[in-house]
Design an enzyme around this catalytic site. Structure first.
Site, PDB file in Angstrom:
ATOM      1  N   THR A   1      39.098   5.611 -10.001  1.00 19.21           N
ATOM      2  CA  THR A   1      37.960   6.463 -10.178  1.00 19.21           C
ATOM      3  C   THR A   1      36.780   5.655  -9.169  1.00 19.21           C
ATOM      4  OG1 THR A   1      38.738   7.329 -12.066  1.00 19.21           O
ATOM      5  CG2 THR A   1      36.539   7.904 -11.708  1.00 19.21           C
TER       6      THR A   1
ATOM      7  N   ASP B   1      61.214   6.599 -17.692  1.00 20.28           N
ATOM      8  CA  ASP B   1      60.394   5.425 -17.801  1.00 20.28           C
ATOM      9  C   ASP B   1      61.022   4.368 -17.235  1.00 20.28           C
ATOM     10  OD1 ASP B   1      57.852   5.044 -19.448  1.00 20.28           O
ATOM     11  OD2 ASP B   1      58.851   3.288 -19.089  1.00 20.28           O
TER      12      ASP B   1
ATOM     13  N   ARG C   1      56.890   7.005 -21.590  1.00 15.51           N
ATOM     14  CA  ARG C   1      56.921   6.100 -22.763  1.00 15.51           C
ATOM     15  C   ARG C   1      55.376   5.321 -22.575  1.00 15.51           C
ATOM     16  NH1 ARG C   1      62.451   5.278 -22.438  1.00 15.51           N
ATOM     17  NH2 ARG C   1      62.069   3.168 -21.099  1.00 15.51           N
ATOM     18  N   GLY C   2      54.723   5.301 -21.468  1.00 13.15           N
ATOM     19  CA  GLY C   2      53.412   4.841 -21.348  1.00 13.15           C
ATOM     20  C   GLY C   2      52.281   5.501 -21.943  1.00 13.15           C
ATOM     21  N   ARG C   3      51.001   5.030 -21.952  1.00 17.20           N
ATOM     22  CA  ARG C   3      49.920   5.540 -22.707  1.00 17.20           C
ATOM     23  C   ARG C   3      49.427   6.794 -22.351  1.00 17.20           C
ATOM     24  NH1 ARG C   3      48.633   0.120 -22.322  1.00 17.20           N
ATOM     25  NH2 ARG C   3      48.397   0.182 -20.166  1.00 17.20           N
TER      26      ARG C   3
ATOM     27  N   HIS D   1      37.075  -0.614 -18.714  1.00 19.19           N
ATOM     28  CA  HIS D   1      38.347   0.013 -19.141  1.00 19.19           C
ATOM     29  C   HIS D   1      39.008  -1.000 -20.180  1.00 19.19           C
ATOM     30  CE1 HIS D   1      38.026   2.256 -15.600  1.00 19.19           C
ATOM     31  NE2 HIS D   1      39.204   3.386 -16.228  1.00 19.19           N
ATOM     32  N   HIS D   2      40.217  -0.569 -21.096  1.00 17.04           N
ATOM     33  CA  HIS D   2      40.825  -1.326 -21.975  1.00 17.04           C
ATOM     34  C   HIS D   2      41.389  -2.361 -21.031  1.00 17.04           C
ATOM     35  CE1 HIS D   2      44.451   0.611 -20.104  1.00 17.04           C
ATOM     36  NE2 HIS D   2      43.680   1.365 -19.782  1.00 17.04           N
TER      37      HIS D   2
ATOM     38  N   LYS E   1      44.883  -2.427 -18.729  1.00 18.84           N
ATOM     39  CA  LYS E   1      44.660  -1.668 -17.192  1.00 18.84           C
ATOM     40  C   LYS E   1      45.139  -2.720 -16.192  1.00 18.84           C
ATOM     41  CE  LYS E   1      42.090   1.032 -14.022  1.00 18.84           C
ATOM     42  NZ  LYS E   1      43.095   1.917 -13.765  1.00 18.84           N
TER      43      LYS E   1
HETATM   44  N1  LIG Z   1      44.240  10.073 -12.940  1.00 19.68           N
HETATM   45  C1  LIG Z   1      43.789   9.667 -14.334  1.00 19.68           C
HETATM   46  O1  LIG Z   1      43.147  10.426 -14.693  1.00 19.68           O
HETATM   47  C2  LIG Z   1      44.355   8.512 -14.914  1.00 19.68           C
HETATM   48  C3  LIG Z   1      45.107   7.538 -14.274  1.00 19.68           C
HETATM   49  N2  LIG Z   1      45.608   6.674 -15.042  1.00 19.68           N
HETATM   50  C4  LIG Z   1      46.644   5.714 -14.364  1.00 19.68           C
HETATM   51  O2  LIG Z   1      47.841   5.949 -14.533  1.00 19.68           O
HETATM   52  C5  LIG Z   1      48.557   4.723 -14.582  1.00 19.68           C
HETATM   53  C6  LIG Z   1      49.214   4.571 -15.891  1.00 19.68           C
HETATM   54  O3  LIG Z   1      48.251   4.246 -16.708  1.00 19.68           O
HETATM   55  P1  LIG Z   1      48.644   4.104 -18.339  1.00 19.68           P
HETATM   56  O4  LIG Z   1      49.612   5.273 -18.968  1.00 19.68           O
HETATM   57  O5  LIG Z   1      47.695   3.535 -19.016  1.00 19.68           O
HETATM   58  O6  LIG Z   1      49.781   2.693 -17.992  1.00 19.68           O
HETATM   59  P2  LIG Z   1      50.927   2.213 -19.028  1.00 19.68           P
HETATM   60  O7  LIG Z   1      51.444   0.995 -18.576  1.00 19.68           O
HETATM   61  O8  LIG Z   1      50.813   2.521 -20.605  1.00 19.68           O
HETATM   62  O9  LIG Z   1      52.197   3.325 -18.662  1.00 19.68           O
HETATM   63  C7  LIG Z   1      53.043   3.279 -17.469  1.00 19.68           C
HETATM   64  C8  LIG Z   1      54.290   3.529 -17.973  1.00 19.68           C
HETATM   65  O10 LIG Z   1      55.219   3.670 -16.516  1.00 19.68           O
HETATM   66  C9  LIG Z   1      56.343   2.916 -16.768  1.00 19.68           C
HETATM   67  N3  LIG Z   1      56.899   2.356 -15.347  1.00 19.68           N
HETATM   68  C10 LIG Z   1      56.528   1.484 -14.804  1.00 19.68           C
HETATM   69  N4  LIG Z   1      57.289   1.638 -13.400  1.00 19.68           N
HETATM   70  C11 LIG Z   1      57.940   3.047 -13.428  1.00 19.68           C
HETATM   71  C12 LIG Z   1      59.024   3.629 -12.581  1.00 19.68           C
HETATM   72  N5  LIG Z   1      59.343   2.808 -11.540  1.00 19.68           N
HETATM   73  N6  LIG Z   1      59.464   4.520 -12.907  1.00 19.68           N
HETATM   74  C13 LIG Z   1      59.243   5.363 -14.437  1.00 19.68           C
HETATM   75  N7  LIG Z   1      58.175   4.713 -15.252  1.00 19.68           N
HETATM   76  C14 LIG Z   1      57.690   3.290 -14.612  1.00 19.68           C
HETATM   77  C15 LIG Z   1      55.888   1.623 -17.446  1.00 19.68           C
HETATM   78  O11 LIG Z   1      57.219   1.065 -17.864  1.00 19.68           O
HETATM   79  P3  LIG Z   1      57.050  -0.801 -18.565  1.00 19.68           P
HETATM   80  O12 LIG Z   1      55.792  -0.871 -19.424  1.00 19.68           O
HETATM   81  O13 LIG Z   1      58.290  -1.000 -18.800  1.00 19.68           O
HETATM   82  O14 LIG Z   1      56.405  -1.241 -17.119  1.00 19.68           O
HETATM   83  C16 LIG Z   1      55.061   2.247 -18.644  1.00 19.68           C
HETATM   84  O15 LIG Z   1      55.910   2.794 -19.730  1.00 19.68           O
HETATM   85  C17 LIG Z   1      47.436   3.837 -14.099  1.00 19.68           C
HETATM   86  O16 LIG Z   1      47.805   3.425 -12.526  1.00 19.68           O
HETATM   87  C18 LIG Z   1      46.220   4.187 -14.517  1.00 19.68           C
HETATM   88  O17 LIG Z   1      45.316   3.683 -13.569  1.00 19.68           O
HETATM   89  C19 LIG Z   1      45.399   6.468 -16.387  1.00 19.68           C
HETATM   90  C20 LIG Z   1      44.458   7.296 -17.098  1.00 19.68           C
HETATM   91  C21 LIG Z   1      43.967   8.466 -16.450  1.00 19.68           C
HETATM   92  O1  LIG Z   2      44.170   2.730 -16.465  1.00 18.60           O
HETATM   93  C1  LIG Z   2      43.449   3.853 -16.827  1.00 18.60           C
HETATM   94  O2  LIG Z   2      43.130   3.864 -18.045  1.00 18.60           O
HETATM   95  C2  LIG Z   2      42.640   4.788 -16.071  1.00 18.60           C
HETATM   96  N1  LIG Z   2      42.962   4.866 -14.778  1.00 18.60           N
HETATM   97  C3  LIG Z   2      42.189   5.796 -13.897  1.00 18.60           C
HETATM   98  C4  LIG Z   2      41.617   4.827 -12.600  1.00 18.60           C
HETATM   99  O3  LIG Z   2      41.902   3.714 -12.418  1.00 18.60           O
HETATM  100  O4  LIG Z   2      40.437   5.329 -12.263  1.00 18.60           O
HETATM  101  C5  LIG Z   2      41.609   6.897 -14.428  1.00 18.60           C
HETATM  102  C6  LIG Z   2      40.720   6.417 -15.733  1.00 18.60           C
HETATM  103  O5  LIG Z   2      39.574   5.624 -15.281  1.00 18.60           O
HETATM  104  C7  LIG Z   2      41.554   5.639 -16.507  1.00 18.60           C
END
Ligand SMILES: NC(=O)C1=CN([C@@H]2O[C@H](COP(=O)(O)OP(=O)(O)OC[C@H]3O[C@@H](n4cnc5c(N)ncnc54)[C@H](OP(=O)(O)O)[C@@H]3O)[C@@H](O)[C@H]2O)C=CC1
Ligand SMILES: O=C(O)C1=N[C@H](C(=O)O)C[C@H](O)C1
EC number: 1.17.1.8
Length: 261
Positions: free
Chosen positions: A158, A48, A24-26, A147-148, A151
């Site tokens: 990265t 989630d 359910r996350g971004r 970043h947004h 975060k």
């Molecule tokens: N490698 C890449 O290319 C990228 C990496 N990222 C990384 O991905 C991660 C997530 O980012 P983003 O989607 O923006 O974050 P969000 O907060 O939008 O999404 C994370 C989701 O995971 C849920 N969550 C937390 N703990 C658990 C768990 N134990 N089990 C299952 N679900 C859980 C959260 O729920 P709740 O909100 O209820 O806590 C939330 O819905 C970050 O570490 C970010 O840096 C992001 C973009 C690109």
């Molecule tokens: O949280 C994010 O959005 C992102 N996280 C990753 C990071 O920590 O490098 C990848 C990207 O920058 C987006």
């Protein structure tokens, strides 16, 4: 980047059964849409925070994609490895110690693959590689990641990885410390120190994920900038990881390991 990778003995028609953690996350929501739209994949579990993690195993997921939180990801990976599920991990917060821990778990399950990638966008991978190439030619370098505002962690995974790559390249070239005459500073003014490289983290509503690596030497500077303007930028890399991870036992670090760079 989208050519399917097939395991030996697997029918071409059988879709890859994929579970998504953080659904359910971004990022998780975007991954669910991308997997759903991929003809060679079937989305079998969306989990989630607060959901039953065992659901991914019960649903028969072969590959789990994790975009959760640095505080949750290690438990998730261990859970999947113990149950024989391959992992594609995008969640940030990976230290060398964490990676070593995963290697230890995988020694018990030598057939399993785990891919940990700091960034799945092709431009981010290229910009890290370009920075690594430029490093030995410039005495000065600093990283600015933007970043947004939602975060959770700073610096970004990265930026952390980019700093490590630059530091290793400088070390290999026998370069000394980066020139910096600062003797008086307010806490935080010079950013975080990652392996001797200064990293500055900006958080701003409206942004997605952006990074600049600034190099300087006598009479010139070089700036390498990458912008993820939309989370769709990460999806080809995530799908590539899902297709590849089943045929790559052990720990694979970085999407660059799957690309011909
Ligand atoms: N490698 C890449 O290319 C990228 C990496 N990222 C990384 O991905 C991660 C997530 O980012 P983003 O989607 O923006 O974050 P969000 O907060 O939008 O999404 C994370 C989701 O995971 C849920 N969550 C937390 N703990 C658990 C768990 N134990 N089990 C299952 N679900 C859980 C959260 O729920 P709740 O909100 O209820 O806590 C939330 O819905 C970050 O570490 C970010 O840096 C992001 C973009 C690109
Ligand atoms: O949280 C994010 O959005 C992102 N996280 C990753 C990071 O920590 O490098 C990848 C990207 O920058 C987006």
């Amino acid at each position: 980047m989208t050519a399917p990778v097939q395991s030996a003995g697997r029918s071409a028609e059988e879709p890859i059964r994929v579970g998504v953690l953080g659904a359910r996350g971004r990022m998780g929501a975007e991954v669910c849409r991308a997997v759903d739209a991929a003809q060679d994949m079937e989305l079998v579990a969306m989990v989630d925070e607060g959901d039953w993690l065992a659901g991914v195993g019960d649903a028969g997921a072969e590959v789990v994609v994790d975009f959760t939180h640095p505080s949750a990801v290690m438990d998730n990976v261990r859970f999947c490895v113990e149950r024989g599920i391959h992992c594609v991990v995008g969640t940030s917060g990976f230290s060398d110690a964490r990676l070593e821990e995963i290697r230890g778990w995988l020694r018990e399950k030598p057939e399993l693959g785990v891919l940990v990638a700091a960034n799945f966008a092709i431009g981010a991978i290229l910009s890290m590689r370009f920075a690594e190439l430029a490093a030995k030619y410039y005495e000065s370098v600093e990283i600015v990641e933007l970043h947004h505002a939602r975060k959770a962690d700073a610096p970004s995974g990265t930026a952390h990885r980019t700093a490590q790559l630059i530091a290793a390249a400088r070390d290999k070239a026998g370069m000394g410390p980066i020139p910096d005459a600062t003797t008086q500073e307010q806490d935080g003014a010079r950013g975080a120190d990652v392996d001797g490289i200064r990293v500055h983290s900006l958080r701003l509503s409206g942004l997605v994920a952006h990074q600049e690596v600034l190099f300087g030497t006598a009479g010139e500077t070089l700036t390498i900038r990458h912008d993820s303007l939309d989370r769709s930028s990460f999806m080809p890399g995530v799908l590539l990881g899902i297709r590849a991870v089943r045929t790559r036992p052990g720990l694979t670090l970085g999407l660059e390991s799957l690309l011909d760079l």
